[in-house]
Design a protein around this motif. Structure first.
Motif, short mmCIF file in Angstrom:
data_model
loop_
_atom_site.label_atom_id
_atom_site.label_comp_id
_atom_site.label_asym_id
_atom_site.label_seq_id
_atom_site.Cartn_x
_atom_site.Cartn_y
_atom_site.Cartn_z
N ARG A 79 -5.85 39.22 -1.20
CA ARG A 79 -6.29 37.96 -0.57
C ARG A 79 -6.92 37.04 -1.60
N ALA A 80 -8.18 36.70 -1.40
CA ALA A 80 -8.82 35.67 -2.22
C ALA A 80 -8.98 36.10 -3.67
N GLY A 81 -9.21 35.10 -4.52
CA GLY A 81 -9.36 35.41 -5.94
C GLY A 81 -10.49 34.70 -6.63
N ILE A 82 -11.21 33.82 -5.91
CA ILE A 82 -12.23 33.00 -6.58
C ILE A 82 -13.59 33.19 -5.92
N LEU A 83 -14.59 33.51 -6.72
CA LEU A 83 -15.97 33.58 -6.22
C LEU A 83 -16.74 32.37 -6.72
N GLU A 84 -17.41 31.72 -5.78
CA GLU A 84 -18.26 30.58 -6.15
C GLU A 84 -19.49 31.05 -6.91
N HIS A 85 -20.10 30.09 -7.58
CA HIS A 85 -21.34 30.33 -8.31
C HIS A 85 -22.39 31.02 -7.41
N SER A 86 -22.60 30.47 -6.21
CA SER A 86 -23.68 31.01 -5.36
C SER A 86 -23.33 32.40 -4.83
N THR A 87 -22.03 32.69 -4.67
CA THR A 87 -21.62 34.04 -4.25
C THR A 87 -22.01 35.05 -5.34
N VAL A 88 -21.74 34.68 -6.59
CA VAL A 88 -22.05 35.59 -7.70
C VAL A 88 -23.57 35.73 -7.86
N GLU A 89 -24.29 34.62 -7.66
CA GLU A 89 -25.77 34.71 -7.73
C GLU A 89 -26.30 35.68 -6.68
N LEU A 90 -25.74 35.62 -5.47
CA LEU A 90 -26.19 36.51 -4.40
C LEU A 90 -25.88 37.97 -4.77
N LEU A 91 -24.66 38.21 -5.25
CA LEU A 91 -24.29 39.59 -5.63
C LEU A 91 -25.23 40.08 -6.74
N ASP A 92 -25.52 39.22 -7.71
CA ASP A 92 -26.45 39.60 -8.80
C ASP A 92 -27.81 39.97 -8.24
N SER A 93 -28.28 39.18 -7.28
CA SER A 93 -29.64 39.42 -6.76
C SER A 93 -29.71 40.75 -6.02
N LEU A 94 -28.55 41.26 -5.59
CA LEU A 94 -28.52 42.54 -4.87
C LEU A 94 -28.15 43.71 -5.80
N GLY A 95 -27.97 43.39 -7.10
CA GLY A 95 -27.54 44.43 -8.04
C GLY A 95 -26.07 44.80 -7.85
N LEU A 96 -25.29 43.90 -7.21
CA LEU A 96 -23.88 44.22 -6.95
C LEU A 96 -22.93 43.43 -7.86
N GLY A 97 -23.49 42.73 -8.85
CA GLY A 97 -22.65 41.84 -9.65
C GLY A 97 -22.16 42.43 -10.97
N LYS A 98 -22.46 43.70 -11.22
CA LYS A 98 -22.14 44.25 -12.56
C LYS A 98 -20.66 44.19 -12.89
N ARG A 99 -19.81 44.60 -11.94
CA ARG A 99 -18.37 44.59 -12.23
C ARG A 99 -17.81 43.16 -12.28
N VAL A 100 -18.39 42.26 -11.50
CA VAL A 100 -17.94 40.85 -11.58
C VAL A 100 -18.11 40.37 -13.02
N HIS A 101 -19.27 40.68 -13.60
CA HIS A 101 -19.53 40.20 -14.96
C HIS A 101 -18.71 40.97 -16.00
N ALA A 102 -18.49 42.27 -15.76
CA ALA A 102 -17.75 43.07 -16.74
C ALA A 102 -16.25 42.80 -16.66
N GLU A 103 -15.73 42.66 -15.44
CA GLU A 103 -14.26 42.58 -15.28
C GLU A 103 -13.77 41.25 -14.75
N GLY A 104 -14.65 40.45 -14.17
CA GLY A 104 -14.24 39.13 -13.68
C GLY A 104 -14.17 38.16 -14.86
N ASP A 105 -13.61 36.99 -14.56
CA ASP A 105 -13.41 36.01 -15.64
C ASP A 105 -14.06 34.68 -15.23
N PRO A 106 -15.16 34.28 -15.89
CA PRO A 106 -15.75 33.00 -15.50
C PRO A 106 -14.85 31.83 -15.90
N HIS A 107 -14.65 30.90 -14.98
CA HIS A 107 -13.85 29.71 -15.29
C HIS A 107 -14.74 28.48 -15.16
N ASN A 108 -14.62 27.59 -16.14
CA ASN A 108 -15.45 26.38 -16.12
C ASN A 108 -14.84 25.26 -15.29
#
Ligand code: RFL
Ligand code: PHB
Length: 391
Positions: free
Chosen positions: A44-73
Motif C-alpha cells: 500500500r502506502a509508501g510515504i511517511l510525513e514528517h509528523s508521522t516520523v516524529e510521533l514514531l520517534d517519540s514512541l521509540g518506534l522510529g529506529k527502522r525508519v531511520h535505518a532503512e527508510g529514505d528521507p526525501h527533501n
C-alpha cells in the motif's frame, strides 16, 4: 472477555492506537479478520510525513525508519519537456520518508507482540453492539470457530473502508460526502533500482504517471487508467512502454530502467468523509472514517494523525473520567481530514486527464504556477510534508 478498549482492525490505525493506549496505561484487545502474514505483506502506502516520523520517534518506534527508510527533501512535478523540483525542506523545513506501509505494519506488529498485546487474527462475523450504552460489545467468531464476545468501555472502528464499524452509526446520526473519480491507478512493484532520486509526479496527455520506490532495488510505479480497467489488458511490456512515454524516457538524457514486475493491481480512486467520527461509545479512526485518493500520499498519515488525537482523549476518558477531549475528537480530527481531502483532490485533479481539453489547460497553468511561484510551491510543500499533528 472484557477489556477497556476493543479495537476492530489491525492495520496501522488499530495497532498504533493500541500502542498509544498501552503507553497511557489503558488496555485494549485488537480484532482482525486477516492473518498477520496477510496484513504485513499488503502493498500500500509508501510515504511517511514528517509528523508521522516524529510521533514514531517519540514512541521509540522510529529506529527502522531511520535505518532503512529514505528521507526525501521534495518531489518532482513534470509535464512534457519540463521537470521541476519542489523543495519541501527549503520551503517549509519539513521533509518526508520513503518507508513502505508493509515495514511500518511489521514494526507495529513487533512492538505490540513485545508489549504482550492480545490480537485476535483470522476472526470472522465481527458485529458491534450497544454502542450508545456505557458497555458496548463486539461479537465475532475466532480463528478456531468459537463464538466470542468482548465487552468494553469503548469500541474503536479502525477497520478500513470495508469494515462494519461505519455502518454501526445509524444513518440519521451521520453525514457523508463522497466523490468518485472516473479513473483508477494501475500500480506495479518492480525489482529494479529506481530511475530517480525522488518521486516523480507526471502530467501527460496520455494520462498521469508516477515513479515512486520502496528501496534501492525496488521501484513502485503507477499509471492512470480508466475506471473499470481489467488488469489482464495490461501486459508488462505495455506497462513499461506507457511508463516510458508518460515519464519522459529519453528527455534531457533521462532514462527509465525497466525490470521484472512482481506485483500489479488496479486501484479505484475515491474521496469519502463521514461525520461525526463518534456515536456514543463507538469512535472511528483512519480509513473507516474517510478515504482519500492516493495522489497526495495522505491516507496512512491521516490514519496516524487520527489515532494520535484519539489516544489521549480515551486515556483522559477512561483513566480520569474526563470526556472533554473525547467530545472534541471528531471535530478536531475532521479539520485535518478536510484539509487532506482537499489537498488529495487538488493533486489528483491537477495531474490526471479528465478528457476535457479545458481542464487540461487549467492543469498546465496550475503546474506552471506551482513550479514558478514560491507562494504556490510553499502551499503544496506544507500540505505534502504534513501539517503538525493537532492542526
Ligand atoms: P487499513 O490499513 O485498511 O486497516 C483496516 C484493517 O481492518 C481489517 N478489517 C477488519 N477487522 C475485523 N473485522 C472486520 N469486519 C474487518 N474488516 C476489515 C482489515 O483487514 C485491515 O487490516 O486501514 P487504516 O489502519 O485506517 O490505515 C489506512 C491506510 O492503510 C491507507 O489509508 C493507506 O494505505 C492509503 N494509501 C497511502 N497513504 C499514504 O499516506 N501514503 C501513500 O503513499 C499511500 N499510498 C495508499 C497508497 C493506499 C493504497 N491502496 C491499496 C488503497 C497506495 C495504495 C495503492
Ligand atoms: C507509493 O509509493 O506507493 C506512493 C507514493 C506517493 C503517493 C502515492 C503512493 O502519492
Amino acid at each position: 472477555m472484557r477489556t477497556q478498549v476493543a479495537i476492530i482492525g489491525a492495520g496501522p490505525a488499530g495497532l498504533l492506537l493500541s500502542h498509544l493506549l498501552a503507553e497511557g496505561g489503558i488496555e485494549s484487545v485488537v480484532l482482525e479478520t486477516r492473518t498477520r502474514e496477510y496484513v504485513e505483506s499488503r502493498i500500500r502506502a509508501g510515504i511517511l510525513e514528517h509528523s508521522t516520523v516524529e510521533l514514531l520517534d517519540s514512541l521509540g518506534l522510529g529506529k527502522r525508519v531511520h535505518a532503512e527508510g529514505d528521507p526525501h527533501n521534495g518531489i518532482y512535478l513534470q509535464w512534457p519537456q519540463e521537470r521541476h523540483h519542489i523543495d519541501f525542506a527549503g520551503l517549509v523545513g519539513r521533509r518526508v520518508w520513503v518507508y513502505g506501509q508493509t515495514e511500518l505494519q511489521r514494526d507495529l506488529g513487533v512492538a505490540r507482540e513485545t508489549g504482550g498485546q492480545p490480537i485476535h487474527y483470522g476472526i470472522s462475523d465481527t458485529a458491534v453492539h450497544e454502542v450508545v450504552t456505557e458497555h458496548p460489545s463486539v461479537t465475532f467468531t475466532d480463528s478456531a470457530g468459537r463464538a466470542q464476545r468482548i465487552t468494553a468501555d469503548v469500541v474503536v472502528g479502525c477497520d478500513g473502508s470495508f469494515g462494519p464499524s461505519r455502518a454501526a452509526v445509524p444513518e440519521h446520526a451521520r453525514s457523508t460526502w463522497e466523490h468518485t473519480y472516473p479513473y483508477s491507478w494501475l500500480g506495479v512493484l518492480a525489482d529494479v533500482a529506481p530511475s530517480t532520486d525522488e518521486l516523480i509526479y507526471a502530467w501527460h496527455p496520455d494520462g498521469f504517471a508516477m515513479h515512486s520506490m520502496r528501496s534501492a532495488s525496488v521501484s513502485r510505479l503507477y499509471l492512470q487508467v480508466p475506471a473499470g480497467t481489467d488488469i489482464a489488458d495490461w501486459s508488462d511490456d505495455r506497462i513499461w512502454t506507457a511508463l516510458a512515454t508518460r515519464l519522459g524516457h529519453g528527455q534531457g538524457g533521462w532514462t527509465l530502467n525497466p525490470g521484472p514486475i512482481t506485483e500489479k493491481s488496479v486501484l479505484p480512486m475515491r474521496s469519502f468523509v463521514m461525520a461525526p467520527l463518534r456515536h456514543g461509545r463507538l469512535f472511528l479512526a483512519g480509513d473507516a472514517g474517510h478515504i482519500v485518493p492516493p495522489t497526495g500520499a495522505k491516507g496512512l498519515n491521516l490514519a496516524v494523525a487520527d489515532v494520535a488525537l484519539l489516544a489521549p482523549a480515551l486515556i483522559a476518558l477512561l483513566g480520569e473520567g474526563d470526556d472533554r477531549l473525547a467530545e472534541e475528537y471528531s471535530e478536531t480530527a475532521l479539520r485535518r481530514i478536510w484539509r487532506c481531502t482537499h489537498f488529495s483532490w487538488w493533486m489528483t485533479t491537477m495531474l490526471h486527464q479528465s478528457g476535457d481539453p479545458f481542464d487540461a489547460q487549467l492543469q498546465l497553468s496550475q503546474l506552471r504556477w506551482v513550479a514558478s511561484s514560491t507562494a504556490a510551491a510553499t502551499g503544496l510543500a506544507e500540505n505534502y510534508a504534513g501539517l503538525p499533528i493537532g492542526f
